[in-house]
Structures are given as structure tokens and as C-alpha cells.
Design a protein around this motif. Structure first.
Motif, PDB file in Angstrom:
ATOM      1  N   THR A   1      69.422 119.538 151.655  1.00 42.10           N
ATOM      2  CA  THR A   1      70.578 119.114 150.871  1.00 42.10           C
ATOM      3  C   THR A   1      70.181 117.870 150.066  1.00 42.10           C
ATOM      4  N   LEU A   2      71.047 117.464 149.135  1.00 46.95           N
ATOM      5  CA  LEU A   2      70.755 116.258 148.366  1.00 46.95           C
ATOM      6  C   LEU A   2      70.607 115.036 149.260  1.00 46.95           C
ATOM      7  N   PRO A   3      71.520 114.788 150.198  1.00 49.54           N
ATOM      8  CA  PRO A   3      71.324 113.621 151.088  1.00 49.54           C
ATOM      9  C   PRO A   3      70.021 113.702 151.882  1.00 49.54           C
ATOM     10  N   GLU A   4      69.628 114.898 152.300  1.00 50.53           N
ATOM     11  CA  GLU A   4      68.373 115.047 153.047  1.00 50.53           C
ATOM     12  C   GLU A   4      67.172 114.787 152.146  1.00 50.53           C
ATOM     13  N   SER A   5      67.254 115.232 150.905  1.00 47.22           N
ATOM     14  CA  SER A   5      66.171 114.980 149.956  1.00 47.22           C
ATOM     15  C   SER A   5      66.039 113.486 149.672  1.00 47.22           C
ATOM     16  N   VAL A   6      67.179 112.807 149.582  1.00 48.84           N
ATOM     17  CA  VAL A   6      67.180 111.357 149.368  1.00 48.84           C
ATOM     18  C   VAL A   6      66.532 110.658 150.556  1.00 48.84           C
ATOM     19  N   GLU A   7      66.885 111.090 151.770  1.00 48.87           N
ATOM     20  CA  GLU A   7      66.287 110.498 152.970  1.00 48.87           C
ATOM     21  C   GLU A   7      64.769 110.679 152.964  1.00 48.87           C
ATOM     22  N   LEU A   8      64.320 111.881 152.619  1.00 54.49           N
ATOM     23  CA  LEU A   8      62.886 112.162 152.553  1.00 54.49           C
ATOM     24  C   LEU A   8      62.206 111.259 151.538  1.00 54.49           C
ATOM     25  N   LEU A   9      62.798 111.132 150.377  1.00 54.18           N
ATOM     26  CA  LEU A   9      62.211 110.333 149.306  1.00 54.18           C
ATOM     27  C   LEU A   9      62.104 108.866 149.687  1.00 54.18           C
ATOM     28  N   VAL A  10      63.165 108.326 150.258  1.00 48.55           N
ATOM     29  CA  VAL A  10      63.153 106.913 150.657  1.00 48.55           C
ATOM     30  C   VAL A  10      62.101 106.679 151.733  1.00 48.55           C
ATOM     31  N   ASN A  11      61.996 107.587 152.696  1.00 48.35           N
ATOM     32  CA  ASN A  11      60.960 107.433 153.723  1.00 48.35           C
ATOM     33  C   ASN A  11      59.559 107.474 153.127  1.00 48.35           C
ATOM     34  N   LEU A  12      59.361 108.314 152.105  1.00 49.42           N
ATOM     35  CA  LEU A  12      58.059 108.357 151.434  1.00 49.42           C
ATOM     36  C   LEU A  12      57.749 107.027 150.762  1.00 49.42           C
ATOM     37  N   PHE A  13      58.740 106.461 150.071  1.00 46.98           N
ATOM     38  CA  PHE A  13      58.544 105.155 149.440  1.00 46.98           C
ATOM     39  C   PHE A  13      58.176 104.099 150.484  1.00 46.98           C
ATOM     40  N   LEU A  14      58.929 104.056 151.567  1.00 43.09           N
ATOM     41  CA  LEU A  14      58.716 103.014 152.572  1.00 43.09           C
ATOM     42  C   LEU A  14      57.406 103.219 153.327  1.00 43.09           C
ATOM     43  N   ASP A  15      57.065 104.465 153.640  1.00 41.38           N
ATOM     44  CA  ASP A  15      55.794 104.732 154.313  1.00 41.38           C
ATOM     45  C   ASP A  15      54.619 104.327 153.422  1.00 41.38           C
ATOM     46  N   THR A  16      54.717 104.658 152.137  1.00 39.18           N
ATOM     47  CA  THR A  16      53.638 104.320 151.196  1.00 39.18           C
ATOM     48  C   THR A  16      53.494 102.816 151.062  1.00 39.18           C
ATOM     49  N   ALA A  17      54.618 102.121 150.929  1.00 45.91           N
ATOM     50  CA  ALA A  17      54.572 100.662 150.792  1.00 45.91           C
ATOM     51  C   ALA A  17      54.018 100.009 152.057  1.00 45.91           C
ATOM     52  N   ASP A  18      54.425 100.493 153.216  1.00 45.60           N
ATOM     53  CA  ASP A  18      53.984  99.920 154.486  1.00 45.60           C
ATOM     54  C   ASP A  18      52.495 100.170 154.720  1.00 45.60           C
ATOM     55  N   ARG A  19      52.052 101.381 154.385  1.00 55.34           N
ATOM     56  CA  ARG A  19      50.651 101.763 154.628  1.00 55.34           C
ATOM     57  C   ARG A  19      49.699 101.058 153.671  1.00 55.34           C
ATOM     58  N   ASN A  20      50.183 100.772 152.454  1.00 50.57           N
ATOM     59  CA  ASN A  20      49.312 100.187 151.425  1.00 50.57           C
ATOM     60  C   ASN A  20      49.906  98.885 150.893  1.00 50.57           C
ATOM     61  N   ALA A  21      50.410  98.032 151.783  1.00 47.14           N
ATOM     62  CA  ALA A  21      51.159  96.856 151.346  1.00 47.14           C
ATOM     63  C   ALA A  21      50.395  96.002 150.336  1.00 47.14           C
ATOM     64  N   THR A  22      49.130  95.714 150.617  1.00 51.36           N
ATOM     65  CA  THR A  22      48.364  94.853 149.722  1.00 51.36           C
ATOM     66  C   THR A  22      48.198  95.487 148.353  1.00 51.36           C
ATOM     67  N   THR A  23      47.776  96.740 148.321  1.00 48.11           N
ATOM     68  CA  THR A  23      47.563  97.400 147.035  1.00 48.11           C
ATOM     69  C   THR A  23      48.888  97.706 146.347  1.00 48.11           C
ATOM     70  N   TRP A  24      49.915  98.003 147.129  1.00 48.82           N
ATOM     71  CA  TRP A  24      51.242  98.294 146.564  1.00 48.82           C
ATOM     72  C   TRP A  24      51.723  97.125 145.720  1.00 48.82           C
ATOM     73  N   PHE A  25      51.701  95.907 146.298  1.00 52.95           N
ATOM     74  CA  PHE A  25      52.219  94.750 145.576  1.00 52.95           C
ATOM     75  C   PHE A  25      51.248  94.269 144.500  1.00 52.95           C
ATOM     76  N   ALA A  26      49.966  94.441 144.728  1.00 52.01           N
ATOM     77  CA  ALA A  26      49.011  94.081 143.679  1.00 52.01           C
ATOM     78  C   ALA A  26      49.216  94.959 142.450  1.00 52.01           C
TER      79      ALA A  26
END
Length: 208
Positions: free
Chosen positions: A81-106
Motif C-alpha cells: 500500500t502507499l503507507p507501506e511503500s512510504v515506510e519502506l522508502l524511509v527505512n531505505l533512506f535511514l539505513d543508507t545514511a546510517d551505514r554511510n554516515a561519513t560519505t553521506w554527509f560529505a
């Protein structure tokens, strides 16, 4: 660092690794090709031979940073559903930022490096890719320019929210998740359509 005999490709990779670390740890103005050469254990001229100027080396580093910080997106799932897709997308953003914090902010901070046209192209391409991934996960086959603009604005919220979580420590992951998920759902289901209607109404008035 003692000199090691490496192949040209290995030497280029070694220089890039050192440059990447230095550019992500220090302001651009405090990094020099001489310092990178000393850290790598090579002559400064070799850096210029492989990469050109300090600016050209920096652009190469930023290009690599944006590639490293890019989301790994699964195939669209029509069952969500749309809410489930939103949840998936936000988790992808947060996982990517957390895993690559230094390169993400650089990668994000590279936009503040003056108004270098090539640098802006690299950063804008990074943000355009993020919007493309969002549209794929949200299953929007023919997005309008208004929706693209709305999602581009949303990426700025993602940048600010992840910075509050991972750098400022003023919000935790759960709080950031709630902020980003509810905001995205409102943008896609309510605010975006309202902006579309507004744009259509203006077009209709202009044609009268």
C-alpha cells in the motif's frame, strides 16, 4: 608512509582513498595535494599526473562519495500500500545514511563548495537519482514536474533530519522515521495533489 611499488590502477586507488579520507575529515581549504602526496607516500607530481588539479581530484572524490551514498533500491512491489511503500522508502533512506554516515554527509556538504558548475552537476545528479528511486518505490509511472519538485524538496528534509539524528544527536532514529514517514505521506497523498490542482487552475485561467 614508505613507498610501495604498485600498478597504476592500484596507485590511483590508493591516492583516491587518502584524498577521500582527507576531504571528508577536513575543510577543502585545509587539504593540499602536497599533504595528500605525503600521506600516500608519493611525489606530488604523480597526483597531478593522475588527477590534474586539486579541484579535479576533489570532483573525483565527490563523484565517488555520491555513488557510495546512493540507495540500493529493491524492485517495486505492487502488493504494498502507499503507507507501506512510504515506510519502506524511509527505512531505505535511514539505513543508507546510517551505514554511510561519513560519505553521506560529505556528499551532501559538497553542494556548499562555492558555485562550481561541475560540482553542482554531480550533486544534482545525486539528488535526481534519489527522486527517481522514490518514484520507483512509490510506483508513480508518469510523474508530473510538480511531483518531482515536491519530492526534491523532501530530499532536503531528509538531509536535515538525518543530520539532526547522526550529527547533532537531537533526534533518535525512531523520531526521525516518524517525521519523515508522516511528512512524505502527507506530501504524496495531500499536499502534492493540492499543488497539482492549483497549477491546473492557473493554466485554465491563463487560457481563458
Amino acid at each position: 608512509m614508505s613507498y610501495q611499488r604498485l600498478s597504476p590502477d592500484e596507485r590511483r586507488a590508493q591516492i583516491l582513498d587518502v584524498a577521500r579520507r582527507m576531504f571528508t575529515e577536513l575543510p577543502y581549504s585545509e587539504v593540499s595535494t602536497a599533504a595528500i602526496a605525503r600521506e600516500t607516500g608519493v611525489q606530488r607530481g604523480l597526483i597531478h599526473y593522475y588527477f590534474g588539479t586539486k579541484r579535479e581530484l576533489f570532483l573525483k572524490v565527490v563523484h565517488g562519495l555520491t555513488a557510495s551514498a546512493a540507495m540500493q533500491v529493491p524492485p517495486p512491489d505492487d502488493r504494498l500500500t502507499l503507507p507501506e511503500s512510504v515506510e519502506l522508502l524511509v527505512n531505505l533512506f535511514l539505513d543508507t545514511a546510517d551505514r554511510n554516515a561519513t560519505t553521506w554527509f560529505a556528499a551532501l556538504d559538497a553542494e556548499g563548495f562555492g558555485q562550481d558548475p561541475e560540482l553542482l552537476r554531480i550533486v544534482n545528479r545525486f539528488k535526481d537519482e534519489a527522486v527517481k528511486h522514490m518514484l520507483a518505490i512509490l510506483r508513480v509511472p508518469e510523474p508530473t514536474e510538480t511531483l518531482r519538485a515536491v519530492l526534491r524538496v523532501y530530499t532536503g528534509l531528509v538531509d536535515a533530519a538525518t543530520r539532526q539524528w547522526l550529527q547533532e544527536r537531537t533526534l533518535d532514529r525512531e523520531q526521525v522515521h516518524t517525521l519523515l514517514a508522516r511528512s512524505l505521506l502527507a506530501l504524496v497523498s495531500d499536499i502534492g495533489p493540492a499543488l497539482e490542482e492549483n497549477a491546473l487552475a492557473k493554466d485554465a485561467l491563463a487560457k481563458d
